[in-house]
Write an enzyme that holds these catalytic residues in place. Structure first.
Site, mmCIF file in Angstrom:
data_model
loop_
_atom_site.group_PDB
_atom_site.id
_atom_site.type_symbol
_atom_site.label_atom_id
_atom_site.label_comp_id
_atom_site.label_asym_id
_atom_site.label_seq_id
_atom_site.Cartn_x
_atom_site.Cartn_y
_atom_site.Cartn_z
ATOM 1 N N GLU A 225 -6.673 -5.592 3.492
ATOM 2 C CA GLU A 225 -6.546 -6.786 2.626
ATOM 3 C C GLU A 225 -7.593 -6.788 1.515
ATOM 4 O OE1 GLU A 225 -6.020 -10.642 4.500
ATOM 5 O OE2 GLU A 225 -3.878 -10.372 4.240
ATOM 6 N N ASN B 53 -14.003 -4.235 1.182
ATOM 7 C CA ASN B 53 -15.054 -5.173 0.791
ATOM 8 C C ASN B 53 -15.812 -4.767 -0.470
ATOM 9 O OD1 ASN B 53 -14.180 -6.669 2.901
ATOM 10 N ND2 ASN B 53 -16.136 -6.771 3.995
ATOM 11 N N ASP B 54 -16.016 -3.471 -0.686
ATOM 12 C CA ASP B 54 -16.678 -3.065 -1.937
ATOM 13 C C ASP B 54 -15.828 -3.466 -3.142
ATOM 14 O OD1 ASP B 54 -18.923 -2.013 -0.827
ATOM 15 O OD2 ASP B 54 -18.390 0.102 -1.098
ATOM 16 N N THR C 207 0.810 -1.219 0.000
ATOM 17 C CA THR C 207 0.000 0.000 0.000
ATOM 18 C C THR C 207 0.846 1.272 0.000
ATOM 19 O OG1 THR C 207 -1.693 -1.204 1.179
ATOM 20 C CG2 THR C 207 -1.824 1.190 1.294
ATOM 21 N N GLU C 208 0.389 2.234 -0.780
ATOM 22 C CA GLU C 208 1.067 3.535 -0.858
ATOM 23 C C GLU C 208 0.022 4.639 -0.701
ATOM 24 O OE1 GLU C 208 3.173 3.731 -4.574
ATOM 25 O OE2 GLU C 208 4.482 2.049 -4.019
ATOM 26 N N PRO C 209 0.479 5.880 -0.465
ATOM 27 C CA PRO C 209 -0.499 6.959 -0.322
ATOM 28 C C PRO C 209 -1.452 7.047 -1.524
ATOM 29 C CG PRO C 209 1.669 7.721 0.371
ATOM 30 C CD PRO C 209 1.848 6.326 -0.153
HETATM 31 S S1 MYA Z 1 -2.222 -5.469 2.485
HETATM 32 C C1 MYA Z 1 -2.829 -4.498 1.151
HETATM 33 C C2 MYA Z 1 -4.164 -4.901 0.706
HETATM 34 N N1 MYA Z 1 -4.449 -4.331 -0.570
HETATM 35 C C3 MYA Z 1 -5.291 -4.907 -1.378
HETATM 36 O O1 MYA Z 1 -5.840 -5.951 -1.104
HETATM 37 C C4 MYA Z 1 -5.485 -4.224 -2.689
HETATM 38 C C5 MYA Z 1 -6.859 -4.417 -3.236
HETATM 39 N N2 MYA Z 1 -6.828 -4.361 -4.668
HETATM 40 C C6 MYA Z 1 -6.790 -5.458 -5.457
HETATM 41 O O2 MYA Z 1 -6.841 -6.586 -4.986
HETATM 42 C C7 MYA Z 1 -6.682 -5.259 -6.972
HETATM 43 O O3 MYA Z 1 -6.079 -4.015 -7.239
HETATM 44 C C8 MYA Z 1 -8.075 -5.331 -7.654
HETATM 45 C C9 MYA Z 1 -7.940 -5.544 -9.188
HETATM 46 C C10 MYA Z 1 -8.833 -6.569 -7.240
HETATM 47 C C11 MYA Z 1 -8.866 -4.092 -7.324
HETATM 48 N N3 MYA Z 1 -5.909 -13.048 -7.957
HETATM 49 O O4 MYA Z 1 -7.140 -5.194 -14.411
HETATM 50 P P1 MYA Z 1 -7.259 -5.746 -13.030
HETATM 51 C C12 MYA Z 1 -5.288 -10.056 -11.987
HETATM 52 C C13 MYA Z 1 -5.345 -13.314 -9.137
HETATM 53 O O5 MYA Z 1 -8.589 -6.089 -12.529
HETATM 54 P P2 MYA Z 1 -6.864 -3.877 -10.906
HETATM 55 C C14 MYA Z 1 -3.114 -5.041 3.870
HETATM 56 O O6 MYA Z 1 -4.138 -4.451 3.815
HETATM 57 C C15 MYA Z 1 -6.396 -9.852 -12.998
HETATM 58 O O7 MYA Z 1 -7.039 -11.048 -13.319
HETATM 59 N N4 MYA Z 1 -5.246 -12.420 -10.106
HETATM 60 O O8 MYA Z 1 -6.443 -4.739 -12.102
HETATM 61 C C16 MYA Z 1 -2.498 -5.484 5.186
HETATM 62 C C17 MYA Z 1 -5.609 -9.293 -14.143
HETATM 63 O O9 MYA Z 1 -4.922 -10.320 -14.790
HETATM 64 P P3 MYA Z 1 -5.068 -10.514 -16.374
HETATM 65 C C18 MYA Z 1 -5.754 -11.209 -9.867
HETATM 66 O O10 MYA Z 1 -8.181 -3.258 -11.195
HETATM 67 C C19 MYA Z 1 -3.514 -6.118 6.026
HETATM 68 C C20 MYA Z 1 -4.564 -8.413 -13.437
HETATM 69 O O11 MYA Z 1 -4.455 -8.949 -12.136
HETATM 70 C C21 MYA Z 1 -6.349 -10.853 -8.652
HETATM 71 O O12 MYA Z 1 -5.770 -2.996 -10.509
HETATM 72 C C22 MYA Z 1 -2.909 -6.915 7.120
HETATM 73 C C23 MYA Z 1 -4.981 -6.971 -13.360
HETATM 74 O O13 MYA Z 1 -6.295 -6.955 -12.851
HETATM 75 C C24 MYA Z 1 -6.417 -11.841 -7.668
HETATM 76 N N5 MYA Z 1 -6.958 -11.624 -6.488
HETATM 77 O O14 MYA Z 1 -6.904 -5.011 -9.751
HETATM 78 C C25 MYA Z 1 -3.611 -8.221 7.202
HETATM 79 N N6 MYA Z 1 -6.743 -9.556 -8.716
HETATM 80 O O15 MYA Z 1 -4.573 -9.239 -16.942
HETATM 81 C C26 MYA Z 1 -3.131 -9.070 8.299
HETATM 82 C C27 MYA Z 1 -6.410 -9.119 -9.939
HETATM 83 O O16 MYA Z 1 -4.239 -11.697 -16.660
HETATM 84 C C28 MYA Z 1 -3.807 -10.394 8.207
HETATM 85 N N7 MYA Z 1 -5.817 -10.105 -10.616
HETATM 86 O O17 MYA Z 1 -6.539 -10.726 -16.589
HETATM 87 C C29 MYA Z 1 -4.081 -10.947 9.497
HETATM 88 C C30 MYA Z 1 -5.460 -11.444 9.601
HETATM 89 C C31 MYA Z 1 -5.955 -11.294 11.005
HETATM 90 C C32 MYA Z 1 -7.292 -11.850 11.249
HETATM 91 C C33 MYA Z 1 -7.670 -11.685 12.639
HETATM 92 C C34 MYA Z 1 -9.089 -11.991 12.912
HETATM 93 C C35 MYA Z 1 -9.559 -11.683 14.241
#
Ligand code: MYA
Length: 583
Positions: free
Chosen positions: A398, A401-402, A160-162
């Site tokens: 991560e 949700n939207d 993540t970046e600004p």
């Molecule tokens: S870590 C940072 C979290 N950040 C994110 O999750 C970013 C969210 N954004 C995205 O996921 C993507 O930018 C989105 C699409 C989904 C918006 N699997 O043209 P595109 C492929 C496989 O749609 P965009 C944090 O928060 C796609 O098919 N491939 O591009 C720390 C395409 O490929 P191709 C995927 O609109 C938290 C290409 O990429 C996927 O920019 C700490 C481009 O796609 C995918 N998922 O992207 C957590 N997505 O060209 C700690 C896209 O071949 C955890 N693609 O068709 C600990 C838990 C604790 C739990 C405790 C409970 C109590």
């Protein structure tokens, strides 16, 4: 995305993703039946690790951790010594070698104990060094994993970046290849967990690769020249999580610290997140179990109007809801772990579904648990306020949700769109191919009309629900085709439709998960003695089916135009604008 393909025995058809196939009208039940039973031997180890986690968790003053803003370096060592920092890492690198299912089960326990503990260990293992395990070379694994798996070093994940939050593709950090094969990295990251405590970070940047603007994944190490840890964020919850900015000023990253191939960075980031998002699903299971336990204890004990709260219908309705949905979420989350364990590579949709459903269910469950605790629940002496502050970020990080709903809908629609665009190409210039496309499409469609896909592997006692899922899948396919035909490429902008479709897919997946799990319970324990599970399956599936119908119906019948017009007007006015009394 490269995927291992699971064959469908009788028809010979194959699918790379269970959930993506649903919108094509295909139910690849062989991927989700029979229920993936956990490995008995591994369970012994998992129980031992959970017991160690609980013992350490009980000895920590979690409020104190909030005040100190850190769990303590000695605690990390203790967790490492107990084997809790390297759960899925191969034993040869000092880890516990757990499967995805085993990892999830221990992680659930962390979440039952405390939010901050889960985040520190989640940032470390779920996403921090996951890339090294998935994409690292043997040399990288040998160099980094032994220290990370034993808690001698902590990991972080720097995406993540600004200017690149949800829009993760459009990073600004840039790595430039040098004549000696190293990369010079410049840029800035924000909201990075384990920020000043981490020794190893998986970081992502733009990079020119073979003349194209692509992404690169780099392993950064504390102490590299120009790698600075910035200011700490003052967060609402998870206050023991060391959340920081990171700055990269001409950081020279040697070629041996490039993860995977240069140019593959975005794919690597998404693969790590696909896996990490399951953790939020199973973590939500753990946290919800804790809330449920608190609620059951309180409502049994507390008496008002001459009876215990547990005897009131509106209390029972809330507890019944918590149990039923928890069962549904747990089934879905562990079914997804089962997919990972059987080697299915494309579980991107299923993990996003677990993330969205889990984090929202947990939020509502916490709200209801607090409600049932009454006025006491509002006091800081009770755990609810900390839990609510801690979990509020889960639907945001991560993958907000939207954004995840849009991702679920659009990536599930993609194969349908490809089939339809094949049809759109019917023209005079390529009549032979066109006939082929048309024939394939028409045959598929006629087949689905005459003999829609059915679940045949569910227990016969559950056939009513299994048949209903078959009908829903057929309706889902029809609704998706209609949407794509109506909006064509514009469908990418129709977020309200995407949300309904995503929620419908999630509900179908959840029903399949419950049916698979309860079928196995019926088979193992018998139908008669499993009356409680039947009750839950009936309740869960009936309600989920109703939501699917409601969502598909709302694709056609809704007040979207009015609602978005109201929002646009408010934006234009810049305020509410309907003041009853002027200021
Ligand atoms: S870590 C940072 C979290 N950040 C994110 O999750 C970013 C969210 N954004 C995205 O996921 C993507 O930018 C989105 C699409 C989904 C918006 N699997 O043209 P595109 C492929 C496989 O749609 P965009 C944090 O928060 C796609 O098919 N491939 O591009 C720390 C395409 O490929 P191709 C995927 O609109 C938290 C290409 O990429 C996927 O920019 C700490 C481009 O796609 C995918 N998922 O992207 C957590 N997505 O060209 C700690 C896209 O071949 C955890 N693609 O068709 C600990 C838990 C604790 C739990 C405790 C409970 C109590």
């Amino acid at each position: 995305m490269e995927s291992s393909v699971v064959e469908k025995p009788e028809s010979g058809k194959a699918a790379s993703s269970f959930a993506k196939s649903l919108l094509l009208g295909e139910i690849h039940e062989e991927m989700v039946f029979p229920w993936p039973e956990p490995d008995a031997e591994e369970q012994i180890k998992v129980r031992e690790l959970c017991a160690r986690a609980r013992a350490i968790g009980d000895s920590i003053d979690h409020r104190r951790v909030e005040e100190d803003r850190w769990i303590g370096d000695d605690r990390i060592r203790e967790l490492g010594d107990a084997g809790l920092c390297g759960l899925y890492v191969d034993e040869k690198y000092g880890g516990q070698g757990l499967s995805q299912t085993g990892y999830a089960r221990v992680f659930e326990t962390f979440a039952q104990i405390d939010g901050t503990l889960s985040i520190i260990l989640g940032v470390h293992q779920s996403i921090g060094y996951k890339g090294i395990v998935l994409f690292g070379t043997e040399e990288q694994k040998e160099r980094f994993l032994p220290d990370l798996a034993t808690g001698r070093k902590l990991a972080g994940f720097a995406l993540t970046e600004p200017e690149a939050g949800s829009d993760a593709y459009h990073l600004r950090s840039r790595a430039v290849l040098q004549p000696d094969g190293s990369w010079v990295l410049n840029g800035e990251k924000r909201y990075i967990g384990n920020g000043s405590k981490g020794d190893v970070f998986t970081a992502f940047a733009r990079a020119e690769v073979n003349g194209e603007d692509r992404h690169i994944a780099l392993i950064l190490e504390k102490g590299m020249d120009g790698f600075e840890v910035g200011e700490r964020y003052d967060t609402m919850g998870l206050r023991g999580n060391d959340l920081r900015r990171l700055y990269f000023n001409d950081v020279r990253v040697p070629p041996e610290n490039v993860l995977g191939e240069p140019g593959d960075g975005f794919r690597i980031a998404m693969s790590i997140l696909n896996n990490g998002r399951i953790g939020l699903g199973t973590g939500s299971v753990g946290a919800a179990k804790k809330l449920l336990d608190l609620t059951i204890d309180h409502t049994k004990e507390r008496r008002q109007f001459g009876q215990s709260l547990a005897e009131f219908e509106l209390v029972q309705e809330k507890i019944g809801w918590m149990v039923t949905y928890l069962f549904g979420l747990e089934s879905m989350a562990y079914l997804t772990c089962g997919l990972v364990d059987q080697g299915v590579e494309d579980y991107s949709l299923e993990s996003a579904i677990c993330k969205v459903s889990g984090t929202e269910f947990l939020w509502y469950a916490a709200n209801r648990a607090l409600q049932l605790r009454g006025g006491e629940g509002y006091m800081r002496t009770e755990p609810y306020e900390k839990i609510m502050r801690d979990i509020r970020i889960f639907p945001i990080f991560e993958g907000a949700n939207d954004v995840m709903r849009a991702f679920i809908a659009l990536s599930a629609m993609k194969p349908v769109g490809e089939r339809l665009s094949g049809l759109g190409e019917i023209g005079l210039n390529d009549p032979i191919r066109s006939i082929g496309v048309l024939a394939d499409y028409a045959a598929g469609r006629v087949k689905r009309e005459v003999r829609p896909e059915r679940i045949s592997m569910a227990h016969p006692e559950l056939s009513k629900h299994a048949d209903a899922v078959g009908d829903q899948v057929k309706e889902l396919t029809g609704a998706t085709e209609a949407l794509i035909r109506r909006h064509k490429k514009e469908v990418t902008m129709r977020q309200l439709a995407q949300k309904r479709l995503a929620d419908a897919v999630a509900d179908v997946y959840a029903q399949v998960a419950v049916l698979s799990r309860v079928s196995s319970i019926f088979e193992n324990d018998g139908v008669e003695p499993s009356g409680q599970e039947r009750y839950i399956a009936d309740t869960f599936c009936d309600r989920a089916a109703r939501r699917v119908r409601g969502n598909l119906n709302a694709l056609e019948h809704n007040d979207d135009e009015r609602m978005t017009a109201i929002a646009k007007l408010a934006s234009k006015r810049g305020a509410y604008g309907y003041a009853l009394f002027e200021d």
